[in-house]
Design an enzyme around this catalytic site. Structure first.
Site, PDB file in Angstrom:
ATOM      1  N   SER A 127       1.547  -2.336   5.149  1.00 47.88           N
ATOM      2  CA  SER A 127       2.062  -3.124   4.038  1.00 47.88           C
ATOM      3  C   SER A 127       3.527  -2.796   3.778  1.00 47.88           C
ATOM      4  O   SER A 127       3.971  -1.655   3.984  1.00 47.88           O
ATOM      5  CB  SER A 127       1.244  -2.785   2.794  1.00 47.88           C
ATOM      6  OG  SER A 127       1.878  -3.254   1.630  1.00 47.88           O
ATOM      7  N   TYR A 152      -3.280   3.779  -3.092  1.00 51.12           N
ATOM      8  CA  TYR A 152      -3.406   2.701  -2.100  1.00 51.12           C
ATOM      9  C   TYR A 152      -2.222   2.753  -1.125  1.00 51.12           C
ATOM     10  O   TYR A 152      -2.401   2.733   0.092  1.00 51.12           O
ATOM     11  CB  TYR A 152      -3.450   1.333  -2.821  1.00 51.12           C
ATOM     12  CG  TYR A 152      -3.041   0.188  -1.937  1.00 51.12           C
ATOM     13  CD1 TYR A 152      -3.939  -0.363  -1.037  1.00 51.12           C
ATOM     14  CD2 TYR A 152      -1.745  -0.342  -1.982  1.00 51.12           C
ATOM     15  CE1 TYR A 152      -3.560  -1.398  -0.202  1.00 51.12           C
ATOM     16  CE2 TYR A 152      -1.354  -1.365  -1.154  1.00 51.12           C
ATOM     17  CZ  TYR A 152      -2.265  -1.899  -0.264  1.00 51.12           C
ATOM     18  OH  TYR A 152      -1.874  -2.918   0.566  1.00 51.12           O
ATOM     19  N   LYS A 156      -1.831   3.639   3.136  1.00 51.00           N
ATOM     20  CA  LYS A 156      -1.135   2.861   4.175  1.00 51.00           C
ATOM     21  C   LYS A 156      -0.196   3.777   4.966  1.00 51.00           C
ATOM     22  O   LYS A 156      -0.143   3.713   6.197  1.00 51.00           O
ATOM     23  CB  LYS A 156      -0.374   1.687   3.561  1.00 51.00           C
ATOM     24  CG  LYS A 156      -1.257   0.608   2.967  1.00 51.00           C
ATOM     25  CD  LYS A 156      -2.128  -0.060   4.021  1.00 51.00           C
ATOM     26  CE  LYS A 156      -3.116  -1.049   3.445  1.00 51.00           C
ATOM     27  NZ  LYS A 156      -4.177  -1.436   4.382  1.00 51.00           N
TER      28      LYS A 156
HETATM   29  N1  UFG Z   1       3.088 -11.119 -11.051  1.00 55.63           N
HETATM   30  C1  UFG Z   1       3.180 -11.740 -12.274  1.00 55.63           C
HETATM   31  N2  UFG Z   1       2.010 -12.083 -12.885  1.00 55.63           N
HETATM   32  C2  UFG Z   1       0.792 -11.855 -12.350  1.00 55.63           C
HETATM   33  C3  UFG Z   1       0.722 -11.211 -11.085  1.00 55.63           C
HETATM   34  C4  UFG Z   1       1.896 -10.852 -10.474  1.00 55.63           C
HETATM   35  O1  UFG Z   1       4.258 -11.977 -12.787  1.00 55.63           O
HETATM   36  O2  UFG Z   1      -0.222 -12.189 -12.968  1.00 55.63           O
HETATM   37  C5  UFG Z   1       4.345 -10.751 -10.366  1.00 55.63           C
HETATM   38  C6  UFG Z   1       4.456  -9.270 -10.116  1.00 55.63           C
HETATM   39  O3  UFG Z   1       5.002  -8.625 -11.241  1.00 55.63           O
HETATM   40  C7  UFG Z   1       5.364  -9.244  -8.906  1.00 55.63           C
HETATM   41  C8  UFG Z   1       4.986 -10.514  -8.140  1.00 55.63           C
HETATM   42  O4  UFG Z   1       4.326 -11.344  -9.081  1.00 55.63           O
HETATM   43  O5  UFG Z   1       6.691  -9.341  -9.309  1.00 55.63           O
HETATM   44  C9  UFG Z   1       4.052 -10.269  -6.990  1.00 55.63           C
HETATM   45  O6  UFG Z   1       2.950  -9.506  -7.442  1.00 55.63           O
HETATM   46  P1  UFG Z   1       1.629  -9.309  -6.590  1.00 55.63           P
HETATM   47  O7  UFG Z   1       0.703  -8.465  -7.383  1.00 55.63           O
HETATM   48  O8  UFG Z   1       1.111 -10.632  -6.119  1.00 55.63           O
HETATM   49  O9  UFG Z   1       2.148  -8.569  -5.295  1.00 55.63           O
HETATM   50  P2  UFG Z   1       2.884  -7.165  -5.171  1.00 55.63           P
HETATM   51  O10 UFG Z   1       4.190  -7.449  -4.531  1.00 55.63           O
HETATM   52  O11 UFG Z   1       2.871  -6.361  -6.395  1.00 55.63           O
HETATM   53  O12 UFG Z   1       1.855  -6.439  -4.217  1.00 55.63           O
HETATM   54  C10 UFG Z   1       1.659  -6.913  -2.926  1.00 55.63           C
HETATM   55  C11 UFG Z   1       0.266  -6.573  -2.418  1.00 55.63           C
HETATM   56  C12 UFG Z   1       0.088  -5.109  -2.309  1.00 55.63           C
HETATM   57  C13 UFG Z   1       1.218  -4.504  -1.569  1.00 55.63           C
HETATM   58  C14 UFG Z   1       2.518  -4.909  -2.174  1.00 55.63           C
HETATM   59  C15 UFG Z   1       3.714  -4.418  -1.445  1.00 55.63           C
HETATM   60  O13 UFG Z   1      -0.715  -7.069  -3.296  1.00 55.63           O
HETATM   61  O14 UFG Z   1      -1.101  -4.875  -1.592  1.00 55.63           O
HETATM   62  O15 UFG Z   1       2.607  -6.327  -2.149  1.00 55.63           O
HETATM   63  O16 UFG Z   1       3.635  -4.788  -0.135  1.00 55.63           O
HETATM   64  F1  UFG Z   1       1.120  -3.170  -1.604  1.00 55.63           F
END
Ligand code: UFG
Length: 341
Positions: A127, A152, A156
């Protein structure tokens, strides 16, 4: 000639099921194993329906080494793609041992059995989380890994290291770690897609569930970040494109085109998209209004990260092709299919 067989652990999951389809379409024979702890047989049925192939499925927990050995004895695959893992960042902070135990044991069992049973090629689902908050953008495979903020993320990094050390030590074992950026979307058939249990942690399923009326309102976590519109930036990669990267990577190992016993590739689009841009694009392409509000920042969020994908483009001969709009339309089509809308 018999087809080359590939084991897909976690093949009933979101990325695993799309990869199973892509492998079959590329001419591989696929065996799916999954413990169904965070997935169900509908995904396997979806794979069978899309491909017209009665893909073998075995319910196995990769942490059960003897049960896994039975699979290795039964099927002659030379190659495996290991998806089976827990993936909820927040849950891993509350239940670290659950994550370390499951994600490490399952991968170690697969690697041990590959050695013991004389199998050669392994792909590991890593990831972009390993880059943390990058010092420079876009991130290349040589960008430093940052200390993880979650168990998590630690699993990785640890599994990458386990794969690096194992491929260095054991002759005949070759591996690739694919560092996924943010997977989203669904197969164009709408027969398989992302199906989070409970309240989604990730942005796109939360958006589609809000549009479907399952969630009342999307919270956008922070609009005061130092980015052009104040919301966080990610590299959103279509799951069908991502599946194609697995086919390219496993083919490289099977055909012996790898340049080292252990290689790492970023799998993204090379383009950063903000949360607000994504929400607006979703509304536009699907012609609807999304109920959203600006909420406080979410702890642990990276401000911005996107990939340099040159290495995957050049070495794997792979490139993301689907547009943000196509992907967001597919995500919505899948949600409607799930909800019967
Ligand atoms: N976000 C919102 N509202 C929500 C959910 C997410 O604003 O309800 C925002 C988050 O703050 C972030 C973006 O959307 O800025 C993306 O969030 P995600 O949770 O979809 O994804 P992340 O980048 O946090 O996490 C993903 C994967 C993880 C991985 C990570 C880094 O889910 O498994 O990318 O690679 F570790």
């Amino acid at each position: 000639m018999a087809k080359e067989q590939v084991l897909v652990s976690g093949g009933a999951g979101y990325i695993g099921s799309h990869t199973a389809v892509a492998l079959i379409e590329a001419g591989y024979d696929v065996v799916i194993i999954d413990n169904l702890s965070n997935s169900d047989m509908n995904a396997v049925e979806g794979v069978r329906k899309i491909t017209g192939v009665d893909v073998p499925f075995e319910k196995v927990d990769c942490c059960d080494k003897e049960a896994l050995r039975v699979i290795f004895k039964k099927y002659p695959f030379r190659s495996a793609i290991h998806f089976a893992a827990y993936k909820a960042v927040g849950e891993s902070v509350d239940e670290p041992l659950k994550y370390y135990s499951n994600n490490l044991c399952s991968f170690i069992n697969i690697l041990e059995l590959m050695r013991e049973e004389g199998r050669e090629n392994i792909l590991f689902s890593s990831s972009a989380t390993v880059y943390g908050e990058p010092d420079a953008l876009p991130v290349t495979e040589n960008s430093p890994r940052k200390p993880s903020t979650s168990p998590y993320g630690n699993t990785k990094q640890m599994c990458e290291d386990i794969l690096r050390d194992s491929t260095a030590a054991y002759k005949g074992l070759k591996g690739i770690a694919l560092r996924y950026f943010n997977p989203m979307g669904a197969h164009p058939s709408a027969l398989i897609g992302e199906l989070p249990r409970g309240v989604p942690n990730n942005l796109v399923p939360f958006i589609t569930q809000t549009a479907a009326g399952v969630r009342e309102c999307l919270s956008i976590f922070g609009d005061d970040y130092p980015t052009p519109d104040g919301t966080c930036i990610r590299d959103y990669i279509d799951v069908v494109d991502l599946a194609g990267a697995h086919v390219a990577a496993i083919s490289r190992l099977i055909e012996g085109r790898n340049k080292a016993n252990y290689e790492i590739f970023n799998v993204g689009t090379g383009r950063g998209v903000s949360v607000m841009e994504l929400v607006k694009a979703f509304e536009k392409v699907n012609n609807l209004k999304l109920n959203y509000r600006i909420a406080g920042r979410r702890a642990g969020d990276t401000i911005e990260v996107w990939a340099n994908t040159s290495l995957a483009n050049e070495e794997l001969g792979w490139k993301a092709t689907r547009t943000l709009e196509e992907t967001l339309a597919a995500a919505w089509a899948w949600e409607k299919h799930v909800r019967g809308l």
